[in-house]
Design an enzyme around this catalytic site. Structure first.
Site, mmCIF file in Angstrom:
data_model
loop_
_atom_site.group_PDB
_atom_site.id
_atom_site.type_symbol
_atom_site.label_atom_id
_atom_site.label_comp_id
_atom_site.label_asym_id
_atom_site.label_seq_id
_atom_site.Cartn_x
_atom_site.Cartn_y
_atom_site.Cartn_z
ATOM 1 N N PRO A 161 14.485 109.239 58.154
ATOM 2 C CA PRO A 161 15.304 108.129 58.664
ATOM 3 C C PRO A 161 16.800 108.432 58.555
ATOM 4 C CG PRO A 161 14.696 107.656 56.423
ATOM 5 C CD PRO A 161 14.153 109.041 56.721
ATOM 6 N N TRP A 162 17.616 107.386 58.814
ATOM 7 C CA TRP A 162 19.059 107.613 58.915
ATOM 8 C C TRP A 162 19.838 107.266 57.651
ATOM 9 C CZ3 TRP A 162 20.898 102.895 57.789
ATOM 10 C CH2 TRP A 162 20.198 101.761 58.203
ATOM 11 N N PRO A 187 14.736 114.656 62.523
ATOM 12 C CA PRO A 187 15.667 113.713 61.869
ATOM 13 C C PRO A 187 15.835 112.469 62.723
ATOM 14 C CG PRO A 187 16.880 115.538 62.860
ATOM 15 C CD PRO A 187 15.431 115.793 63.160
ATOM 16 N N GLU A 189 17.527 110.011 65.262
ATOM 17 C CA GLU A 189 18.375 110.235 66.441
ATOM 18 C C GLU A 189 19.806 109.744 66.214
ATOM 19 O OE1 GLU A 189 15.729 108.431 66.116
ATOM 20 O OE2 GLU A 189 15.899 106.439 67.015
ATOM 21 N N SER A 240 10.576 102.829 58.513
ATOM 22 C CA SER A 240 10.202 101.421 58.366
ATOM 23 C C SER A 240 8.682 101.260 58.303
ATOM 24 C CB SER A 240 10.762 100.621 59.531
ATOM 25 O OG SER A 240 10.149 101.054 60.723
ATOM 26 N N THR A 241 8.258 100.143 57.766
ATOM 27 C CA THR A 241 6.824 99.869 57.658
ATOM 28 C C THR A 241 6.202 99.735 59.041
ATOM 29 O OG1 THR A 241 7.068 98.910 55.477
ATOM 30 C CG2 THR A 241 5.150 98.196 56.741
ATOM 31 N N CYS A 295 16.012 101.864 50.684
ATOM 32 C CA CYS A 295 14.645 101.344 50.523
ATOM 33 C C CYS A 295 14.440 100.755 49.126
ATOM 34 C CB CYS A 295 13.635 102.441 50.796
ATOM 35 S SG CYS A 295 13.917 103.914 49.824
ATOM 36 N N LYS A 345 21.120 92.065 63.299
ATOM 37 C CA LYS A 345 19.854 91.732 62.637
ATOM 38 C C LYS A 345 20.122 91.182 61.220
ATOM 39 C CE LYS A 345 15.976 94.070 60.917
ATOM 40 N NZ LYS A 345 15.506 95.346 60.489
ATOM 41 N N GLU A 396 12.418 92.734 54.161
ATOM 42 C CA GLU A 396 13.483 93.713 53.955
ATOM 43 C C GLU A 396 14.620 93.417 54.934
ATOM 44 O OE1 GLU A 396 12.849 97.845 55.275
ATOM 45 O OE2 GLU A 396 13.454 98.439 53.267
HETATM 46 P P1 NAD Z 1 12.460 104.009 61.593
HETATM 47 O O1 NAD Z 1 11.057 103.752 61.233
HETATM 48 O O2 NAD Z 1 13.037 103.321 62.763
HETATM 49 O O3 NAD Z 1 12.661 105.571 61.905
HETATM 50 C C1 NAD Z 1 12.389 106.584 60.967
HETATM 51 C C2 NAD Z 1 12.160 107.895 61.713
HETATM 52 O O4 NAD Z 1 10.971 107.785 62.487
HETATM 53 C C3 NAD Z 1 13.258 108.272 62.697
HETATM 54 O O5 NAD Z 1 13.418 109.664 62.708
HETATM 55 C C4 NAD Z 1 12.693 107.791 64.021
HETATM 56 O O6 NAD Z 1 13.206 108.472 65.141
HETATM 57 C C5 NAD Z 1 11.220 108.103 63.830
HETATM 58 N N1 NAD Z 1 10.300 107.308 64.650
HETATM 59 C C6 NAD Z 1 10.482 106.050 65.131
HETATM 60 N N2 NAD Z 1 9.375 105.683 65.853
HETATM 61 C C7 NAD Z 1 8.499 106.705 65.782
HETATM 62 C C8 NAD Z 1 7.193 106.919 66.300
HETATM 63 N N3 NAD Z 1 6.563 105.994 67.026
HETATM 64 N N4 NAD Z 1 6.574 108.086 66.028
HETATM 65 C C9 NAD Z 1 7.188 109.015 65.270
HETATM 66 N N5 NAD Z 1 8.433 108.891 64.759
HETATM 67 C C10 NAD Z 1 9.062 107.737 65.011
HETATM 68 O O7 NAD Z 1 13.307 103.772 60.284
HETATM 69 P P2 NAD Z 1 14.881 103.822 60.108
HETATM 70 O O8 NAD Z 1 15.458 102.601 60.750
HETATM 71 O O9 NAD Z 1 15.410 105.158 60.513
HETATM 72 O O10 NAD Z 1 15.018 103.727 58.505
HETATM 73 C C11 NAD Z 1 15.038 102.527 57.827
HETATM 74 C C12 NAD Z 1 13.686 102.244 57.196
HETATM 75 O O11 NAD Z 1 13.273 103.344 56.402
HETATM 76 C C13 NAD Z 1 13.733 101.065 56.246
HETATM 77 O O12 NAD Z 1 12.603 100.239 56.436
HETATM 78 C C14 NAD Z 1 13.680 101.710 54.870
HETATM 79 O O13 NAD Z 1 13.181 100.897 53.837
HETATM 80 C C15 NAD Z 1 12.822 102.885 55.128
HETATM 81 N N6 NAD Z 1 13.061 103.903 54.096
HETATM 82 C C16 NAD Z 1 12.080 104.151 53.173
HETATM 83 C C17 NAD Z 1 12.307 105.077 52.165
HETATM 84 C C18 NAD Z 1 11.257 105.398 51.132
HETATM 85 O O14 NAD Z 1 11.367 106.434 50.491
HETATM 86 N N7 NAD Z 1 10.232 104.577 50.945
HETATM 87 C C19 NAD Z 1 13.532 105.747 52.099
HETATM 88 C C20 NAD Z 1 14.492 105.452 53.057
HETATM 89 C C21 NAD Z 1 14.248 104.546 54.064
#
Ligand code: NAD
Length: 508
Positions: A161-162, A187, A189, A240-241, A295, A345, A396
């Site tokens: 994630p970012w 990574p 986008e 994200s979940t 997170c 949001k 969250e």
């Molecule tokens: P996101 O789920 O939108 O994206 C995460 C990654 O998944 C990005 O690289 C994105 O391009 C990719 N992605 C999105 N849709 C996809 C799909 N259908 N198939 C494959 N890859 C896909 O999350 P975000 O907005 O980048 O990050 C924020 C979220 O991450 C929050 O919910 C946060 O709690 C969670 N997070 C969790 C941890 C942990 O260790 N548990 C750590 C950091 C962030």
């Protein structure tokens, strides 16, 4: 070879994908533009990798795995190359921290800490590569021994994630490499620069081409193509979940091992007998570190009803001293949110909390004064009297918004802590060891901090329960996510078989 195609006089970085040790541009698609969320300025362009690029990257990783040498190297040799990788990254820490700070909007001062963490993770994974070993059984029966080895799973897809672009990558990449896997990284986008630069540094450290590949692009296209590629054996996802459910479904269809590090809604539980000064500092830090885009953010403060009024006043007063501002200003504590839509949001959560009857104690709005007009800045926000059934308490927010509620006794604290679908981390503050242990036993989360918050070490496994995910990363358990065990059994001498030998011989 650098993935940077051009860096013009306006200092816009233009990157290709990193495949088989070389830049590979994506043909025919519009590049992805990244604007600095603090100023709105264009700072980077990444390739939008289509299925052809994903295929090339997976095949490069496949060749580097199937033909070697990476999985065939001794543990000592992989450890040596990982240590060299750590040294090379260490030498580039300031530059990498600046990239993450600029693309995430986080304070540079704090991004430096992320990069220290990256180096520590690679060093620790190197030690695992050197010392990992199997097990043996010598007491099972006379003339019978067995041993188990741990073999690398193959090609690992690492989706990141970012919010901590380099740090979260480092919670996966060196562990996959230590286990003997080769990887394709996807990574976010929004923040792809540091992953591409780190792939270059792996190459510079002597890790062979094809072992570390990076494809950039959007999740539902590039990310999904990567997970579904038949050449991928294991998927390690952080995000994200909601996305995690889709990733798990796609990995399930391919029967691939999947690790999911998802969202969180941590409670920070403070008892009246705690070191209240330290607990107040930690409450502010846990809520507003990384703009609350974390997170493990301590986004719920559960405070002992006996001290609630004074303690909350102290927390609000300390939050009022935080400096929200430009990420490259050394005085900044809280930077910009990742983008405008995310700010909207977060503001929607604020409006919802007010409608649900919570009391706004500080913040609650976008910040535009003092040169912040062009960025996605939000004031550190605290709500009191938050109902345990409300959205703000359970969902969250991923922004600088702290929800405060009171509890009466340890059982009530545990009940409130667990009143969310998430189960990533929680914290408890008390000077009573019995209370600390009882509450930590009751908390349904992968991590519990006692008298500390957002703490850790690469040695300590990290991951969630419930909607916060499946599996663990970092530490010894992080290594195991990328390996498969093989049991080898050996018998000598007579074997007592259930088919009598005479009958078998007669039947010939
Ligand atoms: P996101 O789920 O939108 O994206 C995460 C990654 O998944 C990005 O690289 C994105 O391009 C990719 N992605 C999105 N849709 C996809 C799909 N259908 N198939 C494959 N890859 C896909 O999350 P975000 O907005 O980048 O990050 C924020 C979220 O991450 C929050 O919910 C946060 O709690 C969670 N997070 C969790 C941890 C942990 O260790 N548990 C750590 C950091 C962030």
């Amino acid at each position: 070879m650098s993935n940077v195609i051009a860096s013009s006089s306006t200092n816009v970085r233009r990157y290709a994908n990193h495949v088989d040790g070389a830049p590979l541009d994506a043909s025919g698609s519009e590049p992805i533009a990244r604007h600095d969320p603090a100023s709105g300025r264009l700072v980077a362009q990444y390739a939008d990798a289509g299925p052809d690029v994903v295929d090339a990257a997976v095949l490069a990783a496949r060749r580097a795995f199937d033909d070697g040498p990476w999985p065939l190297l001794s543990g000592a040799e992989r450890a040596r190359l990982l240590r060299r990788f750590a040294t090379v990254v260490d030498g580039e820490r300031e530059r990498l921290a600046a990239l993450d700070s600029q693309e995430v909007g986080k304070p540079l001062r704090l991004a430096r800490g992320d990069l220290e963490g990256v180096v520590a993770q690679i060093e620790f994974a190197a030690s695992l590569a050197h010392t990992d070993h199997g097990s043996s059984w010598t007491q099972l029966d006379t003339g019978f021994v067995a041993y188990a080895t741990h073999e690398p799973l193959g090609v690992a897809a690492l989706i990141v994630p970012w919010n901590f672009p380099a740090l979260i990558l480092s919670q996966k990449l060196p562990y996959a490499l230590a286990a003997g896997c080769t990887v394709v990284v996807k990574p976010s986008e929004l923040t792809s620069s540091s992953a591409l630069e780190i792939a270059d540094l792996a190459l510079a450290a002597g890790i062979p081409p094809g072992v570390v590949n990076v494809v950039t692009g959007y999740g539902p296209t590039t990310g999904q193509a990567l997970i579904e590629h038949p050449g991928v054996d294991v998927v390690s996802f952080t995000g994200s979940t909601a996305t995690g459910r889709e990733v798990a479904a796609a990995a399930g269809r391919g029967l691939k091992r999947v690790g999911l590090e998802l969202g969180g809604k941590a409670a920070n539980v403070v008892f009246a007998d705690a070191d209240l000064d330290a607990a107040a500092d930690a409450a502010v830090f846990a809520a507003f570190f990384n703009q609350g885009e974390c997170c493990v953010s301590g986004s719920r403060l559960l405070i002992d009803v006996r001290i609630a009024e004074d303690f909350v006043a102290t927390v609000v007063a300390r939050a009022a001293t935080l400096v929200t501002g430009a990420p490259d200003d050394e005085a900044t504590d809280v930077g910009a949110l990742i983008h405008e839509r995310h700010l909207d949001k977060v503001l929607d959560h604020v409006a919802g909390a007010t409608e649900a009857g919570a009391h706004l104690l500080i913040g609650g709005a976008r910040l535009t004064g003092g040169g912040l007009a062009d960025g996605a800045f939000m004031a550190p926000t605290i709500f009191g009297g938050v109902d345990a059934g409300s959205r703000l308490f359970r969902e969250e927010v991923f922004g600088p918004v702290l929800a405060v509620a009171t509890f009466d006794g340890a059982d009530d604290a545990i009940r409130l802590t667990n009143a969310t679908d998430y189960g990533l981390s929680n914290a408890v503050w008390t000077s009573d060891v019995g209370t600390a242990l009882a509450v930590s036993e009751g908390m349904r989360s992968g991590t519990v901090w006692i008298n500390t918050n957002i703490d850790g070490s690469p040695a300590l496994a990290f991951g969630g329960m419930k909607a916060s995910g499946i599996g663990r990363e970092v530490g010894f358990e992080g290594l195991r996510e990328f390996s498969s065990s093989k049991t080898v059994q050996l018998r000598r001498g007579d074997r007592a078989l259930p088919f009598p030998r005479a009958a078998t011989e007669e039947g010939r």
